[in-house]
Design an enzyme around this catalytic site. Structure first.
Site, PDB file in Angstrom:
ATOM      1  N   TRP A   1       0.830  -1.213   0.000  1.00 57.77           N
ATOM      2  CA  TRP A   1       0.000   0.000   0.000  1.00 57.77           C
ATOM      3  C   TRP A   1       0.854   1.249   0.000  1.00 57.77           C
ATOM      4  O   TRP A   1       0.554   2.223  -0.698  1.00 57.77           O
ATOM      5  CB  TRP A   1      -0.978  -0.018   1.173  1.00 57.77           C
ATOM      6  CG  TRP A   1      -1.973  -1.134   1.073  1.00 57.77           C
ATOM      7  CD1 TRP A   1      -2.139  -2.165   1.941  1.00 57.77           C
ATOM      8  CD2 TRP A   1      -2.939  -1.345   0.020  1.00 57.77           C
ATOM      9  NE1 TRP A   1      -3.130  -3.002   1.505  1.00 57.77           N
ATOM     10  CE2 TRP A   1      -3.636  -2.533   0.338  1.00 57.77           C
ATOM     11  CE3 TRP A   1      -3.263  -0.660  -1.149  1.00 57.77           C
ATOM     12  CZ2 TRP A   1      -4.656  -3.040  -0.478  1.00 57.77           C
ATOM     13  CZ3 TRP A   1      -4.279  -1.159  -1.969  1.00 57.77           C
ATOM     14  CH2 TRP A   1      -4.952  -2.332  -1.621  1.00 57.77           C
TER      15      TRP A   1
ATOM     16  N   ASP B   1      -1.301   6.601   6.430  1.00 59.20           N
ATOM     17  CA  ASP B   1      -2.421   5.722   6.070  1.00 59.20           C
ATOM     18  C   ASP B   1      -2.627   4.768   7.245  1.00 59.20           C
ATOM     19  O   ASP B   1      -1.766   3.934   7.526  1.00 59.20           O
ATOM     20  CB  ASP B   1      -2.047   4.956   4.790  1.00 59.20           C
ATOM     21  CG  ASP B   1      -3.083   3.899   4.395  1.00 59.20           C
ATOM     22  OD1 ASP B   1      -4.071   3.702   5.136  1.00 59.20           O
ATOM     23  OD2 ASP B   1      -2.883   3.268   3.333  1.00 59.20           O
TER      24      ASP B   1
ATOM     25  N   LYS C   1     -11.759  -1.681   6.932  1.00 61.18           N
ATOM     26  CA  LYS C   1     -10.908  -2.603   7.669  1.00 61.18           C
ATOM     27  C   LYS C   1     -11.358  -2.659   9.140  1.00 61.18           C
ATOM     28  O   LYS C   1     -11.712  -3.707   9.635  1.00 61.18           O
ATOM     29  CB  LYS C   1      -9.433  -2.173   7.587  1.00 61.18           C
ATOM     30  CG  LYS C   1      -8.924  -1.945   6.178  1.00 61.18           C
ATOM     31  CD  LYS C   1      -8.735  -3.232   5.392  1.00 61.18           C
ATOM     32  CE  LYS C   1      -8.679  -3.026   3.898  1.00 61.18           C
ATOM     33  NZ  LYS C   1      -7.536  -2.301   3.384  1.00 61.18           N
TER      34      LYS C   1
END
Ligand SMILES: *Cc1c(COP(=O)(O)O)cnc(C)c1O
Length: 360
Positions: free
Chosen positions: A101, A171, A195
């Site tokens: 990511w 993030d 998530k």
């Protein structure tokens, strides 16, 4: 078949009480005669939903007044572009690449300016967090970027990098609200909610006010300008209304649980059960350096791909779902987010013990 223990990395398990409450309110939200899904985002009822959600999030994270909370769309992935478009005044940003990511964010930023990879753990399949105490931060960097919890690899920054005074952008998709954070250490904290908070479709961006300007890169769309959403309190256009409503319920649930310190203790207790077993197991082993282990995502392997596949299949039959690891790591991954009850982790470990006895 009843509800299973769902170890998915995302979209992921939600608190059962939240789902039940939403079910109760599905046809008629608090006497409005309609579902939240059917409601105008400009209505009084919805105004209260989004304002309460923001207020509860502010309370949970102790967000200072000089930070805005934005409820946006486009997934965490859209932020990979939105961040440079809005923040790259000097067209320079530094990236610490600790997984897929972070790598994607780094690659996307290259479209907008000079993205520097100042540290990485790719040499060992992202199984650790590099030492970030004295990195070569660029003098003219607009910001330093990290992915704080690496969902795929199961590592977490236990200490924030020394950014040498530069703005930190993080993030937190897979560790959002898993423990207390000091918001003042960040310029931007953001994450997709699917998530650890709510249903897919909402991204929460917590951004320091001085970073919200009209001075964005030329060609930046109105919808991808933070100021657009900040000025309109996330109601510039139709927001992901139902998703925000569910997030609001999860914030209430977290407050009732005792807030983020209590949740952290609970998460530590859950993770310890699994990590302790991995450390003593003769069949399974964790794939990550111990000091960098995530409380949320726990990858592990047997070392034998066929046995891994057998484990995933038999676990599913036992009501333990979505344990297959990411294709880049192989093996297994148990995501044990806030809403995973400790009984789920205990059931997983009991199953692993049994599997070990049968297959060693
Ligand atoms: C899942 C994930 C993403 C991507 O999220 P989307 O909402 O699917 O774009 C980005 N960062 C992290 C850390 C993630 O876990």
């Amino acid at each position: 078949m009843g509800r299973v223990y769902n170890f998915s990395a995302g979209p992921a398990v939600l608190p059962e009480c939240v789902l039940k409450e939403a079910a109760d309110e599905m046809l008629n939200y608090k006497g409005t005669g309609m579902s939240v899904m059917e409601m105008s985002h400009r209505s009084k009822a919805y105004d209260e939903i989004i304002k309460t959600a923001e207020a509860d999030l502010r309370e949970l994270m102790n967000i200072p007044d000089n930070y805005k909370v934005l409820f946006l769309q486009g997934g965490a992935s859209q932020q990979f572009a939105m961040i440079p478009m809005n923040l790259m005044k000097n067209k320079v940003a530094d990236f610490i690449v600790t997984g897929q990511w972070a790598k994607k964010a780094y690659q996307e930023a290259q479209k907008y300016g000079k993205a520097n990879k100042i540290a990485t753990s790719e040499d060992k399949t992202f199984s650790y967090i590099p030492d970030c105490s004295d990195l070569p931060i660029s003098d003219d960097a607009d910001y330093v970027y990290i992915c704080e919890n690496n969902t795929i690899y199961g590592t977490k920054f236990k200490e924030l990098p020394n950014t040498k005074g530069k703005v930190l952008v993080s993030d937190v998709s897979s560790c959002f609200l898993s423990e207390p954070v000091d918001v003042t250490k960040y310029g931007i904290i953001y994450g997709g909610v699917q998530k650890n908070i709510g249903p897919a479709g909402v991204v929460i961006v917590i951004i320091r006010e001085d970073l919200i300007t009209e001075d964005v890169l030329p060609g930046t769309p109105t919808m991808l300008t933070y100021k657009t959403h900040a000025d309109a309190n996330s109601l510039y256009n139709t927001p992901p209304a139902y998703g925000i409503y569910i997030c609001g319920k999860v914030f209430k649930w977290l407050k009732e649980m005792g807030g983020l310190s209590t949740i952290k203790e609970y998460n530590e207790k859950k993770a310890k059960i699994l990590y302790d077993f991995l450390d003593e197991s003769k069949l399974f082993k964790g794939t990550v350096e111990k000091k960098d282990r995530s409380l949320m995502n726990v990858p592990f392997v047997t070392g034998d791909a066929e046995l891994d596949a057998k484990f995933v299949k038999e676990a599913k039959e036992a009501g333990l779902e979505n344990l297959k690891g990411h294709r880049s790591v192989g093996g297994m991954r148990a995501s044990i987010y806030n809403a995973m009850p400790i009984e789920g982790v205990k059931a997983l470990v009991a199953f692993m013990k049994k599997f070990e006895e049968e297959n060693l």
